[in-house]
Design a protein around this motif. Structure first.
Motif, short mmCIF file in Angstrom:
data_model
loop_
_atom_site.label_atom_id
_atom_site.label_comp_id
_atom_site.label_asym_id
_atom_site.label_seq_id
_atom_site.Cartn_x
_atom_site.Cartn_y
_atom_site.Cartn_z
N ASP A 240 74.40 30.04 -5.83
CA ASP A 240 74.39 30.43 -7.24
C ASP A 240 74.16 29.22 -8.15
N ASN A 241 74.77 28.10 -7.81
CA ASN A 241 74.57 26.89 -8.61
C ASN A 241 73.11 26.43 -8.56
N ALA A 242 72.51 26.54 -7.37
CA ALA A 242 71.10 26.16 -7.23
C ALA A 242 70.22 27.06 -8.08
N GLU A 243 70.50 28.36 -8.08
CA GLU A 243 69.68 29.28 -8.86
C GLU A 243 69.86 29.08 -10.36
N ARG A 244 71.08 28.74 -10.79
CA ARG A 244 71.30 28.49 -12.21
C ARG A 244 70.50 27.28 -12.69
N LEU A 245 70.48 26.22 -11.87
CA LEU A 245 69.70 25.04 -12.25
C LEU A 245 68.21 25.37 -12.24
N ALA A 246 67.76 26.11 -11.24
CA ALA A 246 66.35 26.48 -11.16
C ALA A 246 65.93 27.28 -12.38
N GLN A 247 66.77 28.21 -12.79
CA GLN A 247 66.45 29.02 -13.97
C GLN A 247 66.39 28.16 -15.23
N ARG A 248 67.28 27.22 -15.34
CA ARG A 248 67.27 26.33 -16.51
C ARG A 248 65.98 25.52 -16.56
N LEU A 249 65.53 25.05 -15.42
CA LEU A 249 64.29 24.28 -15.36
C LEU A 249 63.08 25.15 -15.67
N ARG A 250 63.10 26.39 -15.19
CA ARG A 250 61.98 27.30 -15.48
C ARG A 250 61.90 27.59 -16.97
N GLN A 251 63.05 27.77 -17.60
CA GLN A 251 63.06 28.04 -19.03
C GLN A 251 62.55 26.84 -19.83
N ALA A 252 62.77 25.64 -19.29
CA ALA A 252 62.29 24.43 -19.96
C ALA A 252 60.80 24.20 -19.72
N ASN A 253 60.20 24.98 -18.82
CA ASN A 253 58.77 24.90 -18.55
C ASN A 253 58.34 23.49 -18.14
N VAL A 254 59.07 22.93 -17.17
CA VAL A 254 58.73 21.58 -16.70
C VAL A 254 57.72 21.61 -15.55
N GLY A 255 57.39 22.79 -15.06
CA GLY A 255 56.48 22.92 -13.94
C GLY A 255 57.00 23.93 -12.95
N ALA A 256 56.29 24.07 -11.84
CA ALA A 256 56.71 25.00 -10.80
C ALA A 256 58.04 24.55 -10.22
N VAL A 257 58.99 25.49 -10.07
CA VAL A 257 60.32 25.18 -9.56
C VAL A 257 60.52 25.88 -8.22
N GLN A 258 60.99 25.11 -7.24
CA GLN A 258 61.23 25.64 -5.91
C GLN A 258 62.71 25.50 -5.55
#
Length: 303
Positions: A240-258
């Motif tokens: 869950d912590n990994a997914e929360r960080l991934a979602q935050r990065l996607r919202q920031a539009n920094v690039g493709a997130v894996q």
């Protein structure tokens, strides 16, 4: 430097150095972290000068920015260092140490070290001045700076984009520029094709001098195909912590997130990475954005 009084003074100080990272113009901040080590004399050929390490960085070096010599050295005439067992330097091996707000730990040896990342190099500005180990930096020797490998130690550096490799002697600290794995001397950069581009994707494999020469790590075999630059932003045992960080990065539009599964020391983790990124410049830009979000500095991965 061997006088007893001066040695006692130097031993009492924390001796750190660093190299800039991008192209041949190190950042001012990384430059300022370079040599807070006391006093030392040095010379560059017949042009003698005093390398006064007690001066501020704005006045210590004769050159305001880094550069390279006009003539490219004849690499065929330069001899790579032969790895040998050496005592640890009295200087530059403090662990842990902190530069520009980031902490580093010096490894006990180069044995088993195998990392991929971005290499840079340094040249004229630092030629003839003292490294972290208080040796004189020679940009025409095959040497390098590392934040974590002990001083001195040896490593084979392979350019993953062309397969060229060189054995270097690690005798300096750095690079403290974000996203850089190793700072090569000018000669080493020329030999493996990091110069004149300024940066390149490399693999650095530590060498154990106790091994026979036949057991030195061979050059990395470079396969055809595109190498990707990724930024690892975090690794979590909690999905869950990994997914929360991934979602935050996607919202920031920094690039493709894996989000990738991995095993680290027998423990299952989920790595959050951004990429692949087009080039080193883009990796620097995205890394700066991620740090600007209040997140830790990402780690570079090259796959």
């Amino acid at each position: 430097m061997r006088a007893a009084g001066r040695l006692v003074l130097l031993l009492a100080m924390s001796l750190l150095a660093g190299c800039g990272g991008k192209r041949t113009r190190p950042s001012h901040a990384a430059d300022s972290a370079r040599h807070e080590q006391g006093r030392a004399d040095s010379s560059r050929g017949a042009d003698s000068f005093r390398d006064d390490l007690s001066k501020s960085q704005s006045s210590r070096y004769r050159d305001g920015s880094d550069s390279v010599p006009g003539d490219v050295p004849d690499i065929g005439k330069l001899v790579e260092p032969v790895p040998r067992i050496e005592p640890r330097s009295l200087y530059g091996n403090k662990s842990p140490y902190t530069v520009l707000g980031h902490s580093y730990r010096v490894l006990p040896s180069a044995r088993g070290y195998d990392e991929r990342g971005i290499a840079s190099f340094y040249g004229n500005k630092f030629h003839g001045y003292k490294t972290s180990s208080l040796e004189t930096y020679d940009m025409y020797a095959f040497s390098a700076a590392s934040t974590t490998l002990p001083l001195p130690s040896y490593a084979r550096v392979t350019n993953l984009e062309n397969g060229k490799s060189v054995i270097v002697r690690i005798n300096d600290r750095g690079p403290f520029h974000q996203n850089r794995l190793i700072d090569l001397s000018y000669a080493a950069a020329v030999k493996i094709g990091i110069w004149p581009k300024g940066t390149g994707l490399v693999e650095v494999r530590g060498i154990d001098p106790g091994s026979s020469s036949q057991e030195l790590p061979p050059p990395t075999v470079v396969t055809t195909g595109h190498l990707g630059i990724y930024l690892q932003v975090g690794a979590f045992s909690d999905a869950d912590n990994a997914e929360r960080l991934a979602q935050r990065l996607r919202q920031a539009n920094v690039g493709a997130v894996q989000v990738m599964d991995a095993e680290v020391n027998g423990r299952h983790v989920r790595r959050v990475r951004v990429g692949p990124l087009a080039d080193v410049d883009r990796a620097d830009q995205v890394s700066a954005r991620i740090e600007g979000m209040g997140l830790p500095r990402p780690q570079v991965a090259v796959d």
